[in-house]
Design a protein around this motif. Sequence first.
Motif, PDB file in Angstrom:
ATOM      1  N   ARG A 116       0.859  -1.185   0.000  1.00  0.00           N
ATOM      2  CA  ARG A 116       0.000   0.000   0.000  1.00  0.00           C
ATOM      3  C   ARG A 116       0.895   1.234   0.000  1.00  0.00           C
ATOM      4  O   ARG A 116       2.022   1.198   0.485  1.00  0.00           O
ATOM      5  N   PHE A 117       0.367   2.295  -0.605  1.00  0.00           N
ATOM      6  CA  PHE A 117       1.127   3.538  -0.719  1.00  0.00           C
ATOM      7  C   PHE A 117       0.898   4.397   0.519  1.00  0.00           C
ATOM      8  O   PHE A 117      -0.230   4.512   1.015  1.00  0.00           O
ATOM      9  N   MET A 118       1.964   5.021   0.988  1.00  0.00           N
ATOM     10  CA  MET A 118       1.890   5.837   2.190  1.00  0.00           C
ATOM     11  C   MET A 118       1.543   7.286   1.867  1.00  0.00           C
ATOM     12  O   MET A 118       1.219   8.067   2.765  1.00  0.00           O
ATOM     13  N   ARG A 119       1.648   7.671   0.595  1.00  0.00           N
ATOM     14  CA  ARG A 119       1.303   9.028   0.180  1.00  0.00           C
ATOM     15  C   ARG A 119       0.284   8.944  -0.952  1.00  0.00           C
ATOM     16  O   ARG A 119       0.255   7.970  -1.692  1.00  0.00           O
ATOM     17  N   PRO A 120      -0.534   9.973  -1.115  1.00  0.00           N
ATOM     18  CA  PRO A 120      -1.493   9.972  -2.228  1.00  0.00           C
ATOM     19  C   PRO A 120      -0.766   9.848  -3.566  1.00  0.00           C
ATOM     20  O   PRO A 120       0.337  10.366  -3.743  1.00  0.00           O
ATOM     21  N   ALA A 121      -1.398   9.155  -4.513  1.00  0.00           N
ATOM     22  CA  ALA A 121      -0.790   8.945  -5.825  1.00  0.00           C
ATOM     23  C   ALA A 121      -0.467  10.273  -6.505  1.00  0.00           C
ATOM     24  O   ALA A 121       0.555  10.395  -7.189  1.00  0.00           O
ATOM     25  N   ARG A 122      -1.324  11.276  -6.290  1.00  0.00           N
ATOM     26  CA  ARG A 122      -1.074  12.584  -6.899  1.00  0.00           C
ATOM     27  C   ARG A 122       0.241  13.161  -6.413  1.00  0.00           C
ATOM     28  O   ARG A 122       1.054  13.663  -7.194  1.00  0.00           O
ATOM     29  N   ASP A 123       0.485  13.081  -5.085  1.00  0.00           N
ATOM     30  CA  ASP A 123       1.720  13.629  -4.528  1.00  0.00           C
ATOM     31  C   ASP A 123       2.940  12.895  -5.072  1.00  0.00           C
ATOM     32  O   ASP A 123       3.971  13.518  -5.389  1.00  0.00           O
ATOM     33  N   GLU A 124       2.843  11.561  -5.189  1.00  0.00           N
ATOM     34  CA  GLU A 124       3.963  10.785  -5.707  1.00  0.00           C
ATOM     35  C   GLU A 124       4.244  11.141  -7.169  1.00  0.00           C
ATOM     36  O   GLU A 124       5.392  11.277  -7.581  1.00  0.00           O
ATOM     37  N   LEU A 125       3.173  11.312  -7.938  1.00  0.00           N
ATOM     38  CA  LEU A 125       3.345  11.637  -9.343  1.00  0.00           C
ATOM     39  C   LEU A 125       3.987  13.004  -9.518  1.00  0.00           C
ATOM     40  O   LEU A 125       4.924  13.168 -10.312  1.00  0.00           O
ATOM     41  N   LEU A 126       3.511  13.994  -8.781  1.00  0.00           N
ATOM     42  CA  LEU A 126       4.069  15.345  -8.904  1.00  0.00           C
ATOM     43  C   LEU A 126       5.519  15.382  -8.434  1.00  0.00           C
ATOM     44  O   LEU A 126       6.349  16.090  -9.005  1.00  0.00           O
ATOM     45  N   ARG A 127       5.810  14.610  -7.392  1.00  0.00           N
ATOM     46  CA  ARG A 127       7.191  14.545  -6.888  1.00  0.00           C
ATOM     47  C   ARG A 127       8.116  13.942  -7.944  1.00  0.00           C
ATOM     48  O   ARG A 127       9.206  14.473  -8.220  1.00  0.00           O
ATOM     49  N   ALA A 128       7.673  12.831  -8.548  1.00  0.00           N
ATOM     50  CA  ALA A 128       8.490  12.179  -9.576  1.00  0.00           C
ATOM     51  C   ALA A 128       8.680  13.084 -10.789  1.00  0.00           C
ATOM     52  O   ALA A 128       9.774  13.174 -11.356  1.00  0.00           O
ATOM     53  N   SER A 129       7.614  13.778 -11.184  1.00  0.00           N
ATOM     54  CA  SER A 129       7.702  14.694 -12.321  1.00  0.00           C
ATOM     55  C   SER A 129       8.720  15.793 -12.053  1.00  0.00           C
ATOM     56  O   SER A 129       9.538  16.128 -12.918  1.00  0.00           O
ATOM     57  N   LYS A 130       8.693  16.342 -10.858  1.00  0.00           N
ATOM     58  CA  LYS A 130       9.611  17.432 -10.501  1.00  0.00           C
ATOM     59  C   LYS A 130      11.062  16.940 -10.508  1.00  0.00           C
ATOM     60  O   LYS A 130      11.960  17.602 -11.042  1.00  0.00           O
ATOM     61  N   LEU A 131      11.314  15.761  -9.933  1.00  0.00           N
ATOM     62  CA  LEU A 131      12.678  15.239  -9.855  1.00  0.00           C
ATOM     63  C   LEU A 131      13.227  14.926 -11.241  1.00  0.00           C
ATOM     64  O   LEU A 131      14.395  15.209 -11.539  1.00  0.00           O
ATOM     65  N   LEU A 132      12.398  14.347 -12.110  1.00  0.00           N
ATOM     66  CA  LEU A 132      12.858  14.011 -13.455  1.00  0.00           C
ATOM     67  C   LEU A 132      13.148  15.268 -14.265  1.00  0.00           C
ATOM     68  O   LEU A 132      14.109  15.310 -15.037  1.00  0.00           O
TER      69      LEU A 132
END
Length: 576
Positions: A49-65
């Motif tokens: 299970r994910f500990m953070r909302p999928a939206r937050d993970e997606l935005l975080r990954a987008s920013k890092l990339l």
Amino acid sequence: MWFAQPVLALSETWCCTPRQARRRLSELQQQGRIEYRSGRGRGHVTQLRFMRPARDELLRASKLLAEAGDTPMLIRLLNLPMPAELRLEAAGPLRALFGWSSPERGRDVFRYMWRGDLPPIDPLCCYLTFTMNLISQLGDTLLRYDAKTQQVQPHLAHAHETTDGGRTWTLHLRKGVRFHHGLELTAADVLHTFQRFQTGPANYAFLLADLVSVRALDPYTVQLELGEPNLFFPVFLTNVALVILPHDVPFDERVWTATGPFRLTDRREERLQFQANDRYFLGRPLLDQVEVLLVQGPSAGVLSISKEPSTPEDVPALEIEPGATYLVASGQPGSPLADRHLRLALTSLLDTQRMWADLGRGPDTMLPARSFLPDRSRRSPALAPLDARTLLSESGYQGEPLRMLYLGKADYRFQKEAAWLQERAMEIGIVIEIFPWLFEEVFHSEEAMVGADLILCTELFSDEPHLSFIAALKDTNLPLRHLLPEPVLSELDARLRVIQSLDFGGREEQMGELEQWLTREGWVTFTYHRVGTFHHAPHLRGLNMAAFGEADWRTLWFRPEQGSAENNSAVGAARK
């Protein structure tokens, strides 16, 4: 919420062994991003299970990339299945990668984005202005059209002539023009290109429909014979559908060998990459490289010049789209719209300014259309207002539902406009059912238009408006050739033949009269031209938006500024 996720499936997704997949799960758990329960043993499946909302993970990954400049991985991330709103939000950091970058000192790279399915990049399939612009960067036509002088100019052919009033044309090819693979252009390549065009399923087939024969008089001279005299024929030869291809290699849109100012050097799922042609016969382009990032989305559109300023120094410019949105009515047997009174009743309901206000759009973002072209719309007189209820009562309409197609997917702007007309029609008793006409159906299938009573779509013109006008009425993939009845098409084609025999002023006058005839009869209803303000960074020079409403790469260049960052954003927001 816990999800069952077999380790074997994860290892296939990550392209690693099951042991490496378990190690990666442990690392993600230590980072506090997931919690997982090992599923070792028969019948036990790993759960996580994910500990953070999928939206937050997606935005975080987008920013890092984006920060890492990993464009391919960022594009792959954005192409994952997700809601359209979330994809648009996650694409925000991608803007930092657009515009001009100098990965090596003195090397200029320009990036922009195409959102939607990539259509064919083939001269036989000139469906969208986006691909037509790509083709114009990759290849060259025999002649070119100069919008400023309104004259046909030499290009691959340095001269052309007719001695019998336009039935026979002789073209003299430049010597020393090289294809991307190094061989010289000769008459054999012209013969090959025209043969491929005439035998292939070209949507612009009308360009060479009257071509009877092509002969090579010598390696640098080509003679074309037409069935009937056509003094407008040299303009046909300027269309990008007729870029010259080499005769010695089969056409491959993943490789693209031609003579143009840019070469296609890399084509992947997430991007197209083009390099300047150092041996281009008109001189090397000023840019070194162009990258088109490919992102799936709910609708097609070019992420090009920014609509919003990113810095106070950005330069604004007003753009009126070179084309129009319009509605076509069917006159095919069985369609209720074969009744002129019913067609005009619908036309009278299409109050563009009211629609624009009802849909909450700014009045300065459109120009009411009475023609395909904005200039002619300004000059053309408005039709006398008609009473929809009176026209409906004079028709033979019995409440049959009308099938209306709108270009694009369900969230595209045409869907809202179709729904608006549907509601207005219902107020007076006309039933309209609306359905999307998908871009891929435009490219690959004519069956989608079968049974349609109305089609709402758009047409963008190149910098040769008269040829674009003829193409809009002759293109076999557009609604007019499918919905209008044969007697109307025969009259249309007869008028087009007359138009082709006239000078510029005569063509302009007759085209205006043809548009008014189609409008008076209710076959075509022009709605609006889109108006927008775009912004670009002050160091972006040579911006020419005349070619299909897209930026022409050949003229672009960047003026470095002292203290400028390595990546200067020159582009930014989506044009739909």
